[in-house]
Design a protein around this motif. Structure first.
Motif, PDB file in Angstrom:
ATOM      1  N   GLY A 199      65.473 -67.245  -0.025  1.00 20.68           N
ATOM      2  CA  GLY A 199      64.473 -68.104  -0.656  1.00 20.68           C
ATOM      3  C   GLY A 199      64.231 -67.717  -2.097  1.00 20.68           C
ATOM      4  O   GLY A 199      64.958 -66.929  -2.697  1.00 20.68           O
ATOM      5  N   TYR A 200      63.150 -68.272  -2.655  1.00 26.32           N
ATOM      6  CA  TYR A 200      62.866 -68.074  -4.069  1.00 26.32           C
ATOM      7  C   TYR A 200      62.513 -66.627  -4.392  1.00 26.32           C
ATOM      8  O   TYR A 200      62.652 -66.191  -5.542  1.00 26.32           O
ATOM      9  CB  TYR A 200      61.751 -69.019  -4.501  1.00 26.32           C
ATOM     10  N   ALA A 201      62.055 -65.864  -3.411  1.00 26.05           N
ATOM     11  CA  ALA A 201      61.775 -64.450  -3.660  1.00 26.05           C
ATOM     12  C   ALA A 201      63.036 -63.710  -4.093  1.00 26.05           C
ATOM     13  O   ALA A 201      62.986 -62.793  -4.920  1.00 26.05           O
ATOM     14  CB  ALA A 201      61.180 -63.798  -2.411  1.00 26.05           C
TER      15      ALA A 201
ATOM     16  N   SER B  72      68.015 -73.207  -0.790  1.00 24.04           N
ATOM     17  CA  SER B  72      67.927 -71.819  -0.347  1.00 24.04           C
ATOM     18  C   SER B  72      66.539 -71.462   0.159  1.00 24.04           C
ATOM     19  O   SER B  72      66.275 -70.321   0.501  1.00 24.04           O
ATOM     20  CB  SER B  72      68.287 -70.866  -1.497  1.00 24.04           C
ATOM     21  N   ALA B  73      65.632 -72.437   0.202  1.00 22.54           N
ATOM     22  CA  ALA B  73      64.239 -72.134   0.504  1.00 22.54           C
ATOM     23  C   ALA B  73      63.946 -71.806   1.964  1.00 22.54           C
ATOM     24  O   ALA B  73      63.020 -71.059   2.228  1.00 22.54           O
ATOM     25  CB  ALA B  73      63.341 -73.287   0.057  1.00 22.54           C
TER      26      ALA B  73
ATOM     27  N   GLU C 235      61.713 -68.549   3.694  1.00 30.49           N
ATOM     28  CA  GLU C 235      60.905 -67.873   2.684  1.00 30.49           C
ATOM     29  C   GLU C 235      59.714 -67.172   3.338  1.00 30.49           C
ATOM     30  O   GLU C 235      58.932 -67.786   4.051  1.00 30.49           O
ATOM     31  CB  GLU C 235      60.393 -68.907   1.673  1.00 30.49           C
ATOM     32  N   THR C 236      59.589 -65.849   3.118  1.00 34.92           N
ATOM     33  CA  THR C 236      58.488 -65.111   3.726  1.00 34.92           C
ATOM     34  C   THR C 236      57.754 -64.196   2.763  1.00 34.92           C
ATOM     35  O   THR C 236      56.622 -63.810   3.037  1.00 34.92           O
ATOM     36  CB  THR C 236      58.998 -64.246   4.899  1.00 34.92           C
TER      37      THR C 236
ATOM     38  N   LEU D 143      57.486 -64.503  -0.915  1.00 33.26           N
ATOM     39  CA  LEU D 143      57.410 -64.954  -2.299  1.00 33.26           C
ATOM     40  C   LEU D 143      56.173 -64.398  -2.984  1.00 33.26           C
ATOM     41  O   LEU D 143      56.248 -63.939  -4.125  1.00 33.26           O
ATOM     42  CB  LEU D 143      57.418 -66.480  -2.354  1.00 33.26           C
TER      43      LEU D 143
ATOM     44  N   PRO E  66      56.293 -73.881  -3.272  1.00 30.56           N
ATOM     45  CA  PRO E  66      56.791 -72.652  -3.917  1.00 30.56           C
ATOM     46  C   PRO E  66      57.117 -72.836  -5.391  1.00 30.56           C
ATOM     47  O   PRO E  66      56.999 -71.895  -6.175  1.00 30.56           O
ATOM     48  CB  PRO E  66      58.037 -72.301  -3.091  1.00 30.56           C
TER      49      PRO E  66
END
Length: 468
Positions: free
Chosen positions: A138-140, A168-169, A172-173, A175, A201
């Motif tokens: 994800g974005y993280a 790719s999101a 996500e856990t 961010l 996000p």
């Protein structure tokens, strides 16, 4: 004194003017809320037209699936050809982890010149994108990769341009945790392409990293170039607003309302428990910003009918007090001061944005009654504040029967794909600044008995006290 993300940051150059506006007449209780409108004007003061490109480090990250390659095929080469000489840059593509597309080899950064730009454009033709198989968490992951690269490039302005289609999101856990680590290290602009991304996000990235989030259907290359050009007009990359409060103030918060809405995170000073710093970023050589300062104070031991300084606001070398007084219990004054009207405008337009976003999100979830109620509230406030852009957004998804009364009617069906860009705009669309003529100051009034007075009056007609 210098402010910045690194030791290379340029000194503060522009001239700053700070104005504090608030309702100075308060009713005391244990958790009284004091709201003040802070207006910061920054004027050009012999500042250069553009920041030298050698002071900028930019990551262009492309978080896009192979199926959406057409969205970036021409945009990325266009943006790379427009890079100014001397700028440090890196291009990242997509895989199970972010993949460096350019520069290749051991070098993490390229410095733009004619030959480097040509090689970067050539490399972009083979830009790796998401395919079937493992995808980033994800974005993280993108934020962490940018942080690792940018903290090793100690330049004045460090920035991430993230292009995403949301592929790719899922999963996500963490961010929020990663954004906490990234805050103050770099700024970020997000450009959404395609039709499957989640607005939440993207808005979180833009707010916490002091950038923008927008949907780009066409003209992505120009949007990236425009973002970099804006960076070159940043002459004060980081400028904290400091608030020092009296001991009776128990809570402090600060939100930027214009040009873009964002909640600022406070940094405490352990050695000075009554001082708080709110970092702000990307100050251009001129312009204006509006903030809402909220204090929660305990009035139990404060004197009544006495001017009290609840806080001192400082930005650069400019300082302004936040002064108000507690009134004896009784009815509130019938008139509204200019400061109260200014604060009401800021809080009202924030509520309008929230109602618009909540209505659009409810509509996306199929909650039609909630959507109709929230969009009606947004329409009513937009009519009051003359926010034509909000009315225009509502008309995209509903018929406005009576804006002032807050009556809207939803059609039988709404294109859910059109709602995502609208939700993004509701959270990131730039707002207009308050002008000096929006709220003309009223004539004098009596602070003792609150009786309004004529513009030329010197003494109160009711109690005889001198007017202040």
């Amino acid at each position: 004194m210098t402010y910045g993300m690194s030791s290379h940051t340029l000194p503060l150059q522009p001239a700053i003017r700070l104005h504090v506006d608030l309702d100075g007449d308060l009713r005391p209780h244990r958790s009284a809320k004091i709201e003040a409108h802070l207006r910061v004007d920054m004027a050009a003061d012999s500042a250069p037209v553009d920041l030298p490109a050698v002071e900028l480090a930019v990551i262009i990250a492309v978080d896009v699936a192979e199926a959406n390659r057409p969205a970036v095929r021409h945009a990325l080469p266009t943006a790379l050809r427009a890079l100014p000489d001397g700028i440090s840059f890196t291009v990242l593509g997509s895989g199970p982890e972010p993949v460096r597309c350019y520069p290749r080899g051991d070098a993490e950064w390229a410095v733009a010149d004619h030959a480097v730009r040509r090689r970067a454009v050539f490399a972009a033709g083979a830009l790796p994108l998401h395919r079937d198989g493992p995808r980033p968490a994800g974005y993280a992951v993108w934020a962490a990769g940018a942080r690792a690269l940018l903290t090793g490039r100690p330049l004045s302005v460090r920035h991430l341009v993230l292009i995403t289609d949301g592929s790719s999101a899922p999963g996500e856990t963490r961010l929020e945790e990663e954004l906490e680590a990234c805050a103050g290290q770099f700024t970020c602009d997000v450009f959404a392409v395609g039709a499957d991304w989640n607005p939440d996000p993207l808005l979180a990235l833009a707010e916490r990293l002091h950038g923008t989030a927008e949907f780009v259907d066409e003209g992505l290359g120009g949007a990236i170039t425009g973002a970099i050009e804006r960076l070159r007009r940043v002459h004060t990359p980081r400028l904290p607003i400091e608030v020092t409060v009296r001991p009776s103030v128990r809570q402090v918060s600060l939100s930027e309302k214009a040009p873009r809405p964002r909640r600022l995170r406070a940094q405490a000073h352990p050695e000075r428990p009554h001082r708080w710093s709110f970092p702000t970023y990307q100050w251009h050589e001129q312009g204006r910003r509006d903030y809402l300062l909220t204090l929660v104070a305990d009035a139990d031991t404060d004197p009544l009918e006495t001017d009290l300084q609840f806080a001192m606001v400082s930005i650069g070398d400019v300082h302004e007090p936040v002064v108000a007084r507690w009134h004896r219990p009784g009815p509130a004054p019938a008139h509204a001061s200019a400061g109260a009207a200014s604060v009401r405008f800021l809080t009202g337009t924030a509520a309008m944005r929230n109602a618009l976003r909540e209505g659009l999100e409810a509509l996306q979830k199929g909650q039609r009654e909630v959507a109709e109620r929230c969009l009606g509230q947004a329409a009513s406030m937009a009519e009051k504040f003359e926010a034509d852009w909000v009315l225009g957004e509502i008309r995209e998804v509903a018929d406005i029967e009576d804006a002032a009364a807050g009556r809207v009617r939803l059609p039988t069906a709404v294109d859910s794909g059109a709602l995502r860009p609208m939700i993004l705009r509701a959270g990131s669309y730039p707002g207009g600044t308050l002008t000096d003529t929006v709220f003309p100051r009223p004539g004098p009034y009596c602070r003792q008995c609150s009786t309004p007075a004529g513009s030329e009056a010197r003494y109160c007609i009711a109690c005889g006290k001198e007017l202040l």
